[in-house]
Design a protein around this motif. Structure first.
Motif, PDB file in Angstrom:
ATOM      1  N   TYR A   1       0.830  -1.207   0.000  1.00  0.00           N
ATOM      2  CA  TYR A   1       0.000   0.000   0.000  1.00  0.00           C
ATOM      3  C   TYR A   1       0.866   1.258   0.000  1.00  0.00           C
ATOM      4  N   ASP A   2       1.910   1.269   0.843  1.00  0.00           N
ATOM      5  CA  ASP A   2       2.799   2.443   0.901  1.00  0.00           C
ATOM      6  C   ASP A   2       3.525   2.657  -0.430  1.00  0.00           C
ATOM      7  N   SER A   3       3.976   1.555  -1.042  1.00  0.00           N
ATOM      8  CA  SER A   3       4.665   1.681  -2.330  1.00  0.00           C
ATOM      9  C   SER A   3       3.718   2.251  -3.386  1.00  0.00           C
ATOM     10  N   LEU A   4       2.498   1.731  -3.400  1.00  0.00           N
ATOM     11  CA  LEU A   4       1.499   2.205  -4.366  1.00  0.00           C
ATOM     12  C   LEU A   4       1.234   3.697  -4.162  1.00  0.00           C
ATOM     13  N   MET A   5       1.064   4.102  -2.899  1.00  0.00           N
ATOM     14  CA  MET A   5       0.735   5.506  -2.629  1.00  0.00           C
ATOM     15  C   MET A   5       1.904   6.445  -2.954  1.00  0.00           C
TER      16      MET A   5
ATOM     17  N   PRO B   1     -11.007   3.449   6.224  1.00  0.00           N
ATOM     18  CA  PRO B   1     -11.878   4.005   5.172  1.00  0.00           C
ATOM     19  C   PRO B   1     -11.133   4.909   4.174  1.00  0.00           C
ATOM     20  N   VAL B   2     -10.129   5.662   4.651  1.00  0.00           N
ATOM     21  CA  VAL B   2      -9.387   6.532   3.734  1.00  0.00           C
ATOM     22  C   VAL B   2      -8.606   5.695   2.721  1.00  0.00           C
ATOM     23  N   ALA B   3      -7.896   4.684   3.205  1.00  0.00           N
ATOM     24  CA  ALA B   3      -7.126   3.816   2.302  1.00  0.00           C
ATOM     25  C   ALA B   3      -8.061   3.069   1.349  1.00  0.00           C
ATOM     26  N   THR B   4      -9.217   2.662   1.845  1.00  0.00           N
ATOM     27  CA  THR B   4     -10.197   1.973   0.995  1.00  0.00           C
ATOM     28  C   THR B   4     -10.657   2.891  -0.140  1.00  0.00           C
ATOM     29  N   ALA B   5     -10.884   4.161   0.203  1.00  0.00           N
ATOM     30  CA  ALA B   5     -11.296   5.121  -0.826  1.00  0.00           C
ATOM     31  C   ALA B   5     -10.166   5.363  -1.837  1.00  0.00           C
ATOM     32  N   GLN B   6      -8.929   5.454  -1.348  1.00  0.00           N
ATOM     33  CA  GLN B   6      -7.791   5.622  -2.271  1.00  0.00           C
ATOM     34  C   GLN B   6      -7.755   4.455  -3.264  1.00  0.00           C
TER      35      GLN B   6
END
Ligand code: ZN
Length: 491
Positions: free
Chosen positions: A4-8, A74-79
Motif C-alpha cells: 500500500y505504501d509503495s502504491l501511494m 476508510p481513507v485507504a479503501t477510498a484511495q
C-alpha cells in the motif's frame, strides 16, 4: 514498505505530474506568448505520455492484487477505489485507440470552430461522425458487456447510470418548461443600463471572491477568454472575463469559479496529492460552483449587498432600489445559448444535449440528422425556432472534442446544489442576515465542514447524502426555483 505504501508513493508522484499538466493548461489560457502554441503542444503531449505510462504501469496491478483490503481504514479503501477505477479505465482502452482519439480530437476542435463561424453544420458532419465512432468504440471497450454510454459517464460522474439520470431529468423537464412559459408571459423586469468600467469590474470581482472565502494565499485571479478554475491543494487558480455592458457576466462567473476553487482549497490537507485529494466528481464540483453563484450569490439577501457595492463602484446604472436590482440580476429572457441561460432555463439546455448524445452513442441518431433533431427538440422545449447553427447544435465545444457524458453533470450539479441549500438553510438560521452584509462565512464553513473537506473520500451520491442526510433528488431544486421565481414574477 508495504504494498500500500509503495502504491501511494508512486501515486503521489503521478498526482504531482498531473498538477503540472494542469498548470501548463492554465498558462496556455492566460500567460503563454501567442507564438508558443506549437511547442506547448509538444510539451503537453510529452507530459501526457509520461502520465499515461504511469497510469497503466503494470506495477499498479501487482500492488492492487497484493494489498490486503480487509486491513485497510476508510481513507485507504477510498484511495484504492479511485486507483482501481483509474487503472481499469486506462488499461481497458487499447493504446492504438487512445492515440487515435487524442489525434482526432486535437484537430476536431479547430474544425468545429471553423464550421461554427461559417454557420455550416454539414461541413462538420464527417469530423463529428469520426469522433462519435471513436467514442462508441471506447465506450464498448470500457463497458465489457454493459452499456457504452454508461461506461463513458463514469469519467465524469462515477457510479451514475443513464437510466438513473433519465428518471431525474424526466421529472425536471415538464416542471421547467411550465415555469419558463409562465414567466415569459409576464413583463420582463428592467435590466441594468450603461457602460461599466473594466478595471472597476475586476476590482469588485476580486472583492466578491474574498467575500466568498477564496484564499488568495493559495490562489490567484487572471483574465481569460473562458472563465475556469484549475489546480488542487495549495495552488488553485481561477480566471474571469469582463463585458463592458454586462457586469454580471464578470461577477457571477467569478463567484462560480470561486465555488469550484473553494472546494479544492477546502479539501483536507491530509489528502494532498492523492487520488481523493480533489472534488468527488464533476457533478459534485458543479454543486459547489452553482450554490455559490445562484442560491447564495443571486439571493435577495446577497444582491442587496451587491447593489450597494455596485452603486459605490459605478454610480447610477438605471436601477433605483434593492428589489428592482434583485429582479434585474434574476431576469429571465428568451435565448439560445446554454452558457448565457438563467437558472430556470439552463437545465433545459442540458437535458436536450443529454438525450441527443445518448442517441448518438447508441447509434439511434446519425450525426447527419443531428441538426434537425436539435432544432425540433429546441422548439418543443423553448417555444421558438433556432435561427442558425452557432445558436444551435454548434454552440458548445464539448462534442467536437469527444466529451460525451459530460453535459449531464451540469444539471446534476444544480440538483445537488438544491439538496445542499435545503440543508444549509436549516443549519444556518442567520443565513439571510449574514448574506445581506456580504458575509458568507457561516454558509461556506457549513459547506467546507460537511462536504468540501472530504474531497473524494465518498462516491458522489454518498458525498451529497453525507452532507444532507438524504439521497439526492430533484425535489429541492424544483421547490427552490418555484418559490424564487414564483415570487419574483408575481409582483
Ligand atoms: Zn462550473
Amino acid at each position: 514498505m508495504t504494498a500500500y505504501d509503495s502504491l501511494m508513493a508512486f501515486q503521489r508522484e503521478t498526482e504531482a505530474l498531473g498538477q503540472i499538466a494542469g498548470r501548463l493548461g492554465w498558462d496556455q489560457e492566460t500567460m503563454m506568448p501567442r507564438g508558443a502554441a506549437h511547442q506547448r503542444g509538444e510539451e503537453m503531449a510529452a507530459l501526457q505520455s509520461v502520465l499515461h505510462a504511469r497510469r497503466t504501469d503494470a506495477r499498479i496491478g501487482d500492488w492492487l492484487t497484493t494489498i490486503d483490503r480487509a486491513a485497510l481504514d476508510p481513507v485507504a479503501t477510498a484511495q484504492l477505489r479511485e486507483i482501481t477505477r483509474s487503472f481499469q479505465r486506462n488499461t481497458k482502452v487499447p493504446t492504438k485507440l487512445a492515440a487515435e482519439i487524442a489525434r482526432v480530437t486535437s484537430k476536431s476542435q479547430g474544425e468545429w470552430a471553423e464550421a461554427r463561424s461559417n454557420e455550416d453544420f454539414k461541413a462538420f458532419v464527417p469530423t463529428l461522425e469520426r469522433v462519435v465512432a471513436l467514442r462508441q468504440e471506447e465506450g464498448q471497450a470500457l463497458a465489457d458487456s454493459g452499456d457504452p454510454y454508461d461506461a463513458l459517464l463514469q469519467d465524469y460522474e462515477p457510479g451514475t447510470t443513464a437510466a438513473e439520470l433519465d428518471e431525474m431529468f424526466g421529472a425536471l423537464r415538464p416542471r421547467l418548461t411550465a415555469l419558463r412559459s409562465a414567466i415569459l408571459e409576464k413583463p420582463a423586469p428592467k435590466a441594468v443600463d450603461g457602460a461599466f468600467d473594466e478595471a472597476a469590474q475586476l476590482a469588485l470581482s476580486q472583492q466578491l471572491a474574498l467575500d466568498f472565502g477564496y484564499d488568495m494565499n493559495t490562489g490567484r485571479i487572471d483574465k481569460a477568454v473562458h472563465p475556469f478554475s484549475s489546480g488542487s491543494g495549495q495552488d488553485v487558480r481561477i480566471t474571469t472575463r469582463t463585458n463592458i455592458a454586462d457586469p454580471f457576466n464578470c461577477f457571477y462567473s467569478t463567484i462560480h469559479e470561486v465555488g469550484h476553487a473553494a472546494y479544492e482549497q477546502g479539501v483536507s490537507g491530509a489528502y494532498a496529492l492523492t487520488p481523493i485529494g480533489q472534488g468527488a466528481s464533476m457533478g459534485v464540483h458543479e454543486s459547489q460552483s452553482r450554490i455559490y453563484e445562484n442560491q447564495l450569490g443571486r439571493s435577495r439577501a446577497f444582491t442587496g449587498y451587491l447593489f450597494g457595492k455596485m452603486r459605490d463602484a459605478f454610480g447610477d446604472f438605471g436601477i433605483d432600489d434593492e428589489d428592482s436590482f434583485y429582479a434585474a440580476v434574476n431576469r429571465i429572457h428568451a435565448g439560445y445559448i446554454r452558457t448565457e441561460a438563467d437558472e430556470v432555463q439552463y437545465n433545459l439546455h442540458v437535458l436536450l444535449r443529454f438525450d441527443l448524445e445518448r442517441q448518438l452513442i447508441a447509434g439511434d441518431l446519425q450525426v447527419a440528422d443531428l441538426e434537425d433533431a436539435w432544432n425540433s427538440r429546441f422548439e418543443a422545449d423553448f417555444g421558438y425556432a433556432v435561427d442558425k447553427p452557432s445558436n444551435g447544435c454548434l454552440q458548445d465545444v464539448h462534442w467536437s472534442v469527444g466529451l460525451f457524458g459530460y453535459f449531464a453533470t451540469y444539471t446534476l450539479g444544480n440538483v445537488y446544489a438544491g439538496c445542499l441549500y435545503e440543508s444549509l438553510r436549516d443549519a444556518v438560521p442567520s443565513l439571510d442576515a449574514d448574506l445581506a452584509q456580504g458575509n458568507t462565512s457561516n454558509a461556506t464553513a457549513w459547506l467546507r465542514d460537511n462536504l468540501q473537506q472530504h474531497g473524494g473520500l465518498r462516491t458522489p451520491r454518498d458525498t451529497i447524502a453525507h452532507a444532507t442526510g438524504a439521497s439526492p433528488s430533484e425535489g429541492p431544486l424544483l421547490a427552490y426555483l418555484d418559490a424564487k421565481f414564483g415570487a419574483l414574477y408575481q409582483r
